[in-house]
Design an enzyme around this catalytic site. Structure first.
Site, mmCIF file in Angstrom:
data_model
loop_
_atom_site.group_PDB
_atom_site.id
_atom_site.type_symbol
_atom_site.label_atom_id
_atom_site.label_comp_id
_atom_site.label_asym_id
_atom_site.label_seq_id
_atom_site.Cartn_x
_atom_site.Cartn_y
_atom_site.Cartn_z
ATOM 1 N N LYS A 59 0.917 4.491 -3.278
ATOM 2 C CA LYS A 59 1.091 5.553 -2.878
ATOM 3 C C LYS A 59 2.228 6.943 -3.123
ATOM 4 O O LYS A 59 1.883 7.508 -2.861
ATOM 5 C CB LYS A 59 0.156 5.964 -0.988
ATOM 6 C CG LYS A 59 -1.088 5.288 -1.400
ATOM 7 C CD LYS A 59 -2.080 5.736 -2.109
ATOM 8 C CE LYS A 59 -3.996 4.996 -1.995
ATOM 9 N NZ LYS A 59 -4.772 5.374 -2.813
ATOM 10 N N THR A 82 -12.755 4.959 8.114
ATOM 11 C CA THR A 82 -13.033 3.800 6.387
ATOM 12 C C THR A 82 -13.687 2.204 7.128
ATOM 13 O O THR A 82 -12.115 1.881 7.922
ATOM 14 C CB THR A 82 -12.571 4.196 5.413
ATOM 15 O OG1 THR A 82 -11.373 4.220 5.350
ATOM 16 C CG2 THR A 82 -12.622 6.073 5.381
ATOM 17 N N TYR A 135 1.212 -1.275 -0.208
ATOM 18 C CA TYR A 135 0.002 -0.095 -0.280
ATOM 19 C C TYR A 135 1.060 1.452 0.104
ATOM 20 O O TYR A 135 1.070 2.665 -0.999
ATOM 21 C CB TYR A 135 -1.343 0.250 0.758
ATOM 22 C CG TYR A 135 -1.616 1.027 1.142
ATOM 23 C CD1 TYR A 135 -3.543 1.154 0.078
ATOM 24 C CD2 TYR A 135 -1.737 2.921 1.889
ATOM 25 C CE1 TYR A 135 -3.594 2.117 0.265
ATOM 26 C CE2 TYR A 135 -2.401 3.018 2.536
ATOM 27 C CZ TYR A 135 -3.748 3.320 1.377
ATOM 28 O OH TYR A 135 -4.428 4.637 1.307
#
Length: 226
Positions: free
Chosen positions: A155, A184, A151
């Site tokens: 990014k 989230t 991840y």
């Protein structure tokens, strides 16, 4: 009227971004893989569009359904494998890069003709502080406490991809943003920010004028120096 496409818009940051932009007067097309999960965004007044950012045919069909486009928000993303160094393999990286990075190229390439016809074309790419080296090496920041081979790497690539697009598309405003540590589904709702706070940066960059900044990385407090 400003027409906006948001990828990954059926929940979390994408859904809240849709709500805020509709409230600001945008006509929002909400892209999502499964349109049966679009009731929340439909209720806001958005147009639901079937869009799997990993599928060229799906991207082409979705973009072909748009009447025009002024703002593209590349929001869709996955966490990917949480494996450590001993178990993380190349296919794990390929999976997360496909959704988080390659999809930006797929969708951006497909919508460029529409954006070039806009009087104020804007692209916002949702990156993360986890991809920003200065944050990940600062012991006072939460990003330095989190390890994520896939991840974080993806990014970081989003930030650089944004910079390159900004150079190559000087007639457009192209920026990346860090939502911050927001609660989230992506992090099991463990984030310290609300989704409203997590969309402050994307909302700000999605509503800039033609003389606004380009090639920047920002969070809800403003533009961050590289």
């Amino acid at each position: 009227m400003t027409t906006t496409l948001i990828t990954g818009a059926n929940k979390g940051l994408g859904l809240e971004t849709a709500r805020r932009l509709i409230e600001a007067g945008h006509t929002v097309y909400a892209g999502m893989r499964d349109t049966t999960k679009g009731d929340n965004v439909k209720a806001l007044g958005a147009h639901v569009v079937q869009l799997d950012v990993t599928d060229e045919l799906s991207v082409a069909a979705a973009v072909g359904s748009l009447p025009a486009l002024d703002v593209l928000i590349n929001n869709a993303g996955i966490i990917g494998s949480r494996s450590g160094a001993d178990d993380f393999v190349a296919d794990d990286l390929a999976e997360v890069m496909n959704t988080n990075v390659y999809s930006i190229v797929r969708v951006t390439n497909a919508v460029l003709p529409l954006l070039k016809a806009s009087a104020n074309p804007v692209i916002v790419n949702v990156a993360s502080g986890l991809g920003f080296p200065r944050f990940t090496t600062d012991p006072d920041r939460i990003e330095s406490k989190i390890s994520s081979l896939g991840y974080a790497t993806s990014k970081s690539a989003v930030i650089m991809l944004t910079l390159q697009y900004a150079k190559l598309l000087p007639e457009m405003r192209v920026n990346s943003i860090d939502p911050g540590y927001t609660a989230t589904d992506l992090n099991g709702n463990s984030g310290s920010q609300t989704v409203a706070e997590g969309t402050d940066a994307v909302f700000a960059m999605a509503t800039i004028d033609a003389d606004g900044p380009t090639g920047t990385f920002s969070d809800r407090t403003g533009i961050i120096a590289y």
